[in-house]
Design an enzyme around this catalytic site. Sequence first.
Site, short mmCIF file in Angstrom:
data_model
loop_
_atom_site.label_atom_id
_atom_site.label_comp_id
_atom_site.label_asym_id
_atom_site.label_seq_id
_atom_site.Cartn_x
_atom_site.Cartn_y
_atom_site.Cartn_z
N LYS A 225 -50.77 -26.00 54.01
CA LYS A 225 -51.84 -25.58 53.10
C LYS A 225 -53.16 -26.24 53.45
O LYS A 225 -54.22 -25.63 53.33
CB LYS A 225 -51.46 -25.87 51.64
CG LYS A 225 -50.36 -24.95 51.13
CD LYS A 225 -50.43 -24.70 49.63
CE LYS A 225 -49.48 -23.58 49.26
NZ LYS A 225 -49.44 -23.21 47.88
N LYS B 205 -44.17 -16.86 54.76
CA LYS B 205 -43.57 -16.67 53.44
C LYS B 205 -44.44 -15.72 52.59
O LYS B 205 -45.65 -15.77 52.67
CB LYS B 205 -43.49 -18.04 52.75
CG LYS B 205 -42.78 -18.03 51.42
CD LYS B 205 -42.75 -19.43 50.81
CE LYS B 205 -44.00 -19.75 50.02
NZ LYS B 205 -44.17 -19.03 48.77
N LYS C 148 -47.83 -15.69 46.19
CA LYS C 148 -48.74 -15.02 45.26
C LYS C 148 -50.19 -15.32 45.60
O LYS C 148 -51.07 -14.54 45.28
CB LYS C 148 -48.40 -15.35 43.80
CG LYS C 148 -48.41 -16.80 43.43
CD LYS C 148 -48.12 -16.92 41.93
CE LYS C 148 -46.95 -17.81 41.62
NZ LYS C 148 -47.11 -19.21 42.04
P1 ATP Z 1 -48.51 -20.24 45.80
O1 ATP Z 1 -48.91 -19.32 46.93
O2 ATP Z 1 -49.59 -20.43 44.79
O3 ATP Z 1 -47.89 -21.53 46.27
P2 ATP Z 1 -45.86 -19.13 45.43
O4 ATP Z 1 -45.65 -17.66 45.47
O5 ATP Z 1 -45.46 -19.92 46.62
O6 ATP Z 1 -47.37 -19.41 45.02
P3 ATP Z 1 -44.83 -21.15 43.62
O7 ATP Z 1 -45.34 -21.21 42.23
O8 ATP Z 1 -45.37 -22.12 44.61
O9 ATP Z 1 -45.06 -19.65 44.15
O10 ATP Z 1 -43.26 -21.28 43.60
C1 ATP Z 1 -42.48 -20.94 42.46
C2 ATP Z 1 -41.02 -20.76 42.86
O11 ATP Z 1 -40.87 -19.55 43.63
C3 ATP Z 1 -40.47 -21.88 43.73
O12 ATP Z 1 -39.12 -22.13 43.35
C4 ATP Z 1 -40.52 -21.31 45.12
O13 ATP Z 1 -39.57 -21.90 45.99
C5 ATP Z 1 -40.20 -19.86 44.84
N1 ATP Z 1 -40.77 -18.99 45.87
C6 ATP Z 1 -42.09 -18.85 46.15
N2 ATP Z 1 -42.25 -17.96 47.14
C7 ATP Z 1 -41.01 -17.56 47.51
C8 ATP Z 1 -40.52 -16.66 48.50
N3 ATP Z 1 -41.34 -16.00 49.30
N4 ATP Z 1 -39.18 -16.47 48.59
C9 ATP Z 1 -38.32 -17.13 47.78
N5 ATP Z 1 -38.72 -18.00 46.83
C10 ATP Z 1 -40.05 -18.21 46.69
MG MG Z 2 -45.84 -22.02 46.65
#
Ligand code: ATP
Ligand code: MG
Length: 343
Positions: free
Chosen positions: A122, A205, A208
């Site tokens: 990041k 990955k 969001k």
């Molecule tokens: P950001 O980009 O803001 O980090 P994010 O989509 O990675 O958002 P988080 O809030 O960081 O979401 O993570 C919330 C949960 O969702 C965590 O348990 C994380 O491991 C899971 N998660 C996030 N992205 C994925 C993905 N692509 N596949 C499976 N699990 C995910």
């Molecule tokens: Mg995340």
Amino acid sequence: MSDTPTRSFTPRAFSGIKPSGGLTLGNYLGAIKRFVDWQEAGTHETIYCVVDLHAITVWQDPDMLHAATREVAAGYLASGIDPVKSILFNQSQVPAHVELSWIFSCVARMGWMNRMTQWKEKAGKNAEKESLGLFAYPALMAADILLYHATHVPVGEDQKQHVELTRDIAQKFNHDYKVDFFPETLPVIEGPATRVMNLRDGTKKMSKSGESDMERINMTDDADTIAKKFKKAKTDPAPLPETMEGLKDRPEARNLVDIYAGLAGLSDEQVIAEYAGAGWGRFKPALADLAVAKLGPISAEMARLMADPAEIDRILAHGAEQARAVADPILTRTKEIVGFVQS
Ligand code: ATP
Ligand code: MG
């Protein structure tokens, strides 16, 4: 190190999601769907959080943060998190998270944080310009978990390293203060779709906060948008293979199979067995139909819930009260152990 804590703790699962944007299919399959399974299994107390303190490690417009917090709460509720069976709240309403996080910031070492893959990814070359909070956030995450003496943390694969760091912090705290107070929490990363990849680049990955909307499926996307995004998803020209071995070095193809498996409640192998030899012209529409069938009712329920923000806020406030009842005695005892005078 043994995988089991040395003293027995109440079986308790904790996890959280950042309100840093709209929820994705990755959040649903890797996190929320599995949180519901933990709740329904009934073997553990379940505590789920909208981790708004984590969201502001990168800039969040206040109005957007407000809306995203309610959206994540609505996503939990619409997917089946029941505030009677689970504690559901937003993190900033329980100040103990921040207090314990400070203590853990003094337990964790700079070198540990520097090694975190997510920090490296990041922050990249821009580390000097990132917030101190983004660097320190694994200490807050350890506090989120250990404040409830959580024994298990269901997460997506990307969070494994942070839960392992949580164990390191618990061990060092217990060792330094000569106590057996914090459990050695286990990350739980099981089943298919624990790392859903970006639809435009199978090596990244799905997130969001990712740049383009076309790279992710949002839980609130309508049927046409879901179909369009899968249709445009990057793939290679070869049809689906006969075995999983044939998906090696085909990250995009592997990802779509894995998403199908996660949505259908099947293993990757079962999906391959069903679609061996199928071309994308057959597989992609089947995947889109399945995603619409699973996400459609959830997004309709999310829209209904989000139309009544006062009700969401009421649920979060009640959950925060329940969370404080668990957290506060653990924080008080931690402060005693550390040696703070408390009256
Ligand atoms: P950001 O980009 O803001 O980090 P994010 O989509 O990675 O958002 P988080 O809030 O960081 O979401 O993570 C919330 C949960 O969702 C965590 O348990 C994380 O491991 C899971 N998660 C996030 N992205 C994925 C993905 N692509 N596949 C499976 N699990 C995910
Ligand atoms: Mg995340």
